[in-house]
Design a protein around this motif. Structure first.
Motif, PDB file in Angstrom:
ATOM      1  N   GLY A 215       0.875  -0.923   0.311  1.00 40.39           N
ATOM      2  CA  GLY A 215       0.328  -0.151   0.631  1.00 40.39           C
ATOM      3  C   GLY A 215       0.586   1.488   0.403  1.00 40.39           C
ATOM      4  O   GLY A 215       0.310   2.158  -0.314  1.00 40.39           O
ATOM      5  N   ASN A 216       2.416   1.216   1.033  1.00 37.35           N
ATOM      6  CA  ASN A 216       3.244   2.097   0.872  1.00 37.35           C
ATOM      7  C   ASN A 216       3.828   2.371  -0.820  1.00 37.35           C
ATOM      8  O   ASN A 216       4.574   3.787  -0.889  1.00 37.35           O
ATOM      9  CB  ASN A 216       3.689   2.523   1.790  1.00 37.35           C
ATOM     10  N   ASN A 217       3.537   1.580  -1.500  1.00 37.59           N
ATOM     11  CA  ASN A 217       4.788   1.310  -2.440  1.00 37.59           C
ATOM     12  C   ASN A 217       3.618   1.402  -3.989  1.00 37.59           C
ATOM     13  O   ASN A 217       4.330   0.653  -5.035  1.00 37.59           O
ATOM     14  CB  ASN A 217       5.837   0.199  -3.191  1.00 37.59           C
ATOM     15  N   GLY A 218       2.221   2.419  -3.744  1.00 42.79           N
ATOM     16  CA  GLY A 218       2.071   2.280  -5.551  1.00 42.79           C
ATOM     17  C   GLY A 218       0.324   1.211  -5.385  1.00 42.79           C
ATOM     18  O   GLY A 218       0.079   1.104  -7.001  1.00 42.79           O
ATOM     19  N   ASP A 225      -2.985  -2.334   6.683  1.00 45.35           N
ATOM     20  CA  ASP A 225      -3.713  -1.787   7.805  1.00 45.35           C
ATOM     21  C   ASP A 225      -3.666  -0.140   7.770  1.00 45.35           C
ATOM     22  O   ASP A 225      -3.036   0.362   7.389  1.00 45.35           O
ATOM     23  CB  ASP A 225      -2.938  -1.777   8.853  1.00 45.35           C
ATOM     24  N   PRO A 226      -5.541   0.382   7.647  1.00 51.49           N
ATOM     25  CA  PRO A 226      -5.323   1.781   6.810  1.00 51.49           C
ATOM     26  C   PRO A 226      -4.778   2.958   7.582  1.00 51.49           C
ATOM     27  O   PRO A 226      -3.668   3.681   6.949  1.00 51.49           O
ATOM     28  CB  PRO A 226      -6.701   2.624   6.549  1.00 51.49           C
ATOM     29  N   SER A 227      -4.209   2.692   8.900  1.00 45.89           N
ATOM     30  CA  SER A 227      -3.172   3.492   9.722  1.00 45.89           C
ATOM     31  C   SER A 227      -1.754   3.191   8.919  1.00 45.89           C
ATOM     32  O   SER A 227      -1.112   4.671   9.429  1.00 45.89           O
ATOM     33  CB  SER A 227      -3.155   3.532  10.906  1.00 45.89           C
ATOM     34  N   ILE A 238      -5.887   4.252  -2.663  1.00 45.37           N
ATOM     35  CA  ILE A 238      -6.287   2.933  -2.364  1.00 45.37           C
ATOM     36  C   ILE A 238      -8.174   4.267  -1.991  1.00 45.37           C
ATOM     37  O   ILE A 238      -8.798   3.389  -1.776  1.00 45.37           O
ATOM     38  CB  ILE A 238      -5.792   2.963  -1.170  1.00 45.37           C
ATOM     39  N   LYS A 239      -8.027   5.114  -1.389  1.00 48.75           N
ATOM     40  CA  LYS A 239      -9.083   6.063  -0.370  1.00 48.75           C
ATOM     41  C   LYS A 239     -10.154   6.252  -2.124  1.00 48.75           C
ATOM     42  O   LYS A 239     -11.542   5.166  -1.693  1.00 48.75           O
ATOM     43  CB  LYS A 239      -8.818   7.162  -0.385  1.00 48.75           C
ATOM     44  N   ASP A 240      -8.977   6.069  -3.344  1.00 53.37           N
ATOM     45  CA  ASP A 240     -10.489   6.712  -4.351  1.00 53.37           C
ATOM     46  C   ASP A 240     -11.087   4.438  -4.651  1.00 53.37           C
ATOM     47  O   ASP A 240     -11.861   4.262  -5.395  1.00 53.37           O
ATOM     48  CB  ASP A 240      -9.868   6.916  -5.703  1.00 53.37           C
ATOM     49  N   PHE A 241     -10.086   4.184  -4.543  1.00 50.70           N
ATOM     50  CA  PHE A 241     -10.937   2.246  -5.466  1.00 50.70           C
ATOM     51  C   PHE A 241     -11.734   2.576  -4.165  1.00 50.70           C
ATOM     52  O   PHE A 241     -12.178   1.724  -4.459  1.00 50.70           O
ATOM     53  CB  PHE A 241      -9.015   1.655  -5.304  1.00 50.70           C
ATOM     54  N   THR A 242     -12.245   2.673  -2.878  1.00 49.59           N
ATOM     55  CA  THR A 242     -12.954   1.798  -2.045  1.00 49.59           C
ATOM     56  C   THR A 242     -13.899   2.476  -1.952  1.00 49.59           C
ATOM     57  O   THR A 242     -14.951   1.897  -1.378  1.00 49.59           O
ATOM     58  CB  THR A 242     -12.307   2.395  -0.237  1.00 49.59           C
ATOM     59  N   THR A 243     -13.778   3.449  -2.681  1.00 46.86           N
ATOM     60  CA  THR A 243     -14.949   4.457  -3.340  1.00 46.86           C
ATOM     61  C   THR A 243     -15.625   3.660  -4.329  1.00 46.86           C
ATOM     62  O   THR A 243     -16.883   3.743  -3.888  1.00 46.86           O
ATOM     63  CB  THR A 243     -15.032   6.475  -3.363  1.00 46.86           C
TER      64      THR A 243
END
Length: 297
Positions: A215-218, A225-227, A238-243
């Motif tokens: 998640g931190n590398n593209g 873990d989102p945090s 990731i936020k846009d994919f989750t939407t």
């Protein structure tokens, strides 16, 4: 990205029910070069009207706004995304899942083909891109030759490591759907040897630490873990994919429904770019290939 159809997968795995575990996701979006937007004093669009206004504004300044490639996937994905902007879930299910009979001359497909052809005529995509491959389009965007590139999250890590200009992403405006899925699936065939090793490997890729690193590398992880995601661009990705995922907005890829359809989409979309086929003829060709390969009955 060359996607694999369900027919291709069944040819490898055999008949009957089969299951897989995705350890990442993917989807398409608009990548944009912030430096070019600033240089030409053009607003980053948030609506489709603003998006088309930006296309025109760049062209009026002598800049071809969209990176494209007709010899591989990007061009036909533009067409499909434009069609998706006029589609609903039943449209997607009819086309991708055979839950109904798709109409290749309906409002959505017609809009996708005619708008794409119109964009080429207006110079929003270069006619010379008909022979370009995905690597050509991506490399040109990295080099700062185009302000925007509609493509997938699989480019994200490379842009992050190679682009010198500041860049960002935004969802394709005016559409609740985009191309995307849960990514490739890890599948263990029933007759496979060393199954436990395969299961261990899948378990390792799903561990929080691995998913967080992805998640931190593209990448777009499915169990991070989102945090733990601290990179700002990756958080937005990731936020846009989750939407999209939460809103039932993933519409798979246009070549998935029937075997050999990818090659038809590529060759026919090239004709739209060169102007050697009109949208109606293009859609006729897609229908013919789809009907020939789709399940009967």
């Amino acid at each position: 990205m060359r996607t694999t159809s369900r027919y291709d997968a069944q040819g490898v795995m055999g008949s009957g029910n089969w299951y897989g575990i995705p350890n990442y996701a993917e989807y398409t979006m608009v990548f944009y070069n912030k430096a070019l937007f600033d240089q030409h004093h053009i607003k980053v669009p948030t609506t489709f009207a603003e998006f088309t206004a930006a296309l025109k504004a760049f062209k009026d300044k002598g800049v071809t706004p969209l990176a494209g490639a007709g010899a591989e996937y990007p061009a036909q994905q533009y067409v499909y995304q434009l069609a998706l902007s006029k589609a609903d879930r039943s449209w997607v299910d009819a086309y991708e899942q055979y839950q109904g009979k798709p109409d290749f001359h309906d409002a959505a497909w017609t809009y996708g083909a005619t708008t794409f052809a119109d964009w080429v005529k207006k110079g929003y995509l270069a006619k010379s891109s008909s022979g370009a491959k995905a690597e050509d389009a991506g490399a040109a965007f990295i080099a700062g030759k185009y302000p925007m590139f509609f493509s997938g999250s699989w480019w994200f890590g490379r842009f992050k490591s190679e682009m010198k200009d500041e860049w960002g992403t935004f969802p394709f405006p005016g559409s609740t759907f985009t191309l995307g899925s849960g990514g490739n699936l890890w599948v263990v065939p029933k007759g496979a040897k060393n199954k436990e090793l395969a299961y261990d490997f899948i378990d390792i890729t799903m561990k929080k630490g691995i998913q967080n690193t992805l998640g931190n590398n593209g990448g777009v992880p499915v169990a991070a873990d989102p945090s733990a995601i601290t990179d700002p661009k990756s958080k937005a990705l990731i936020k846009d994919f989750t939407t999209y995922a939460d809103g039932d907005g993933l519409a798979f890829y246009p070549d998935w429904p029937v075997p050999g359809f990818y090659d038809v989409l590529v060759s026919e979309t090239q004709k739209l770019i060169t102007g050697s086929a009109e949208p109606d003829a293009y859609l006729d060709a897609l229908k013919k290939a789809y009907d020939a390969g789709a399940p009967k009955g």
